[in-house]
Design a protein around this motif. Structure first.
Motif, PDB file in Angstrom:
ATOM      1  N   GLN A  30       0.775  -1.471   0.144  1.00  0.00           N
ATOM      2  CA  GLN A  30       0.186   0.014   0.122  1.00  0.00           C
ATOM      3  C   GLN A  30       0.728   1.166  -0.069  1.00  0.00           C
ATOM      4  O   GLN A  30       0.518   2.354  -0.607  1.00  0.00           O
ATOM      5  CB  GLN A  30      -0.996   0.050   1.144  1.00  0.00           C
ATOM      6  N   GLU A  31       1.906   1.233   0.672  1.00  0.00           N
ATOM      7  CA  GLU A  31       2.959   2.456   0.761  1.00  0.00           C
ATOM      8  C   GLU A  31       3.375   2.632  -0.688  1.00  0.00           C
ATOM      9  O   GLU A  31       3.434   3.807  -1.157  1.00  0.00           O
ATOM     10  CB  GLU A  31       4.189   2.057   1.656  1.00  0.00           C
ATOM     11  N   LYS A  32       3.615   1.644  -1.496  1.00  0.00           N
ATOM     12  CA  LYS A  32       4.425   1.993  -2.949  1.00  0.00           C
ATOM     13  C   LYS A  32       3.078   2.322  -3.656  1.00  0.00           C
ATOM     14  O   LYS A  32       3.368   3.426  -4.508  1.00  0.00           O
ATOM     15  CB  LYS A  32       4.816   0.600  -3.474  1.00  0.00           C
ATOM     16  N   ARG A  33       1.797   1.912  -3.583  1.00  0.00           N
ATOM     17  CA  ARG A  33       0.844   2.510  -4.474  1.00  0.00           C
ATOM     18  C   ARG A  33       0.612   3.825  -4.126  1.00  0.00           C
ATOM     19  O   ARG A  33       0.127   4.801  -4.744  1.00  0.00           O
ATOM     20  CB  ARG A  33      -0.411   1.511  -4.454  1.00  0.00           C
ATOM     21  N   ASP A  34       0.410   4.155  -2.649  1.00  0.00           N
ATOM     22  CA  ASP A  34       0.270   5.593  -2.244  1.00  0.00           C
ATOM     23  C   ASP A  34       1.195   6.405  -2.830  1.00  0.00           C
ATOM     24  O   ASP A  34       1.002   7.649  -3.035  1.00  0.00           O
ATOM     25  CB  ASP A  34       0.112   5.375  -0.549  1.00  0.00           C
ATOM     26  N   ARG A  35       2.442   6.022  -2.867  1.00  0.00           N
ATOM     27  CA  ARG A  35       3.528   6.768  -3.276  1.00  0.00           C
ATOM     28  C   ARG A  35       3.348   7.446  -4.603  1.00  0.00           C
ATOM     29  O   ARG A  35       3.664   8.584  -5.300  1.00  0.00           O
ATOM     30  CB  ARG A  35       4.828   6.255  -3.130  1.00  0.00           C
TER      31      ARG A  35
END
Length: 97
Positions: A30-35
């Motif tokens: 999720q962190e990568k997607r949010d970035r």
């Protein structure tokens, strides 16, 4: 433009990031997607069918007066690139200091 009077139109599609298995495998947290999503004004990844509908429009008579156009189907990415706030992580290259 050379062939426009012959009824030949040349346009391009500029897609944004699409919700495909390849991209979702790469953005596996999720962190990568949010970035990545922070840069998309629409706040979501596109669907392949949305780009296909853009291609269908360009291939149809509805776009009969369009040529030499870059048709953006990118959720606003290229028109409004959003940069997140925060401290710079990397210093400038030593050659610039």
């Amino acid at each position: 433009m050379v062939h426009a009077r012959e009824g030949i139109r040349v346009n391009s599609i500029c897609p944004g990031p699409l919700k495909t298995p390849l991209l979702m495998d790469f953005l596996d947290t999720q962190e990568k997607r949010d970035r990545r999503l922070v840069h998309l004004p629409m706040g979501r990844f596109g669907e392949a069918v949305e780009v296909a509908k853009g291609a269908l429009f360009l291939a149809s008579d509805d776009s009969s007066y369009m040529t030499g156009t870059d048709f953006k189907v990118d959720g606003g990415l290229t028109s409004c690139y959003v940069t997140p706030l925060g401290e710079q992580v990397l210093p400038p290259p030593a050659s610039l200091v």
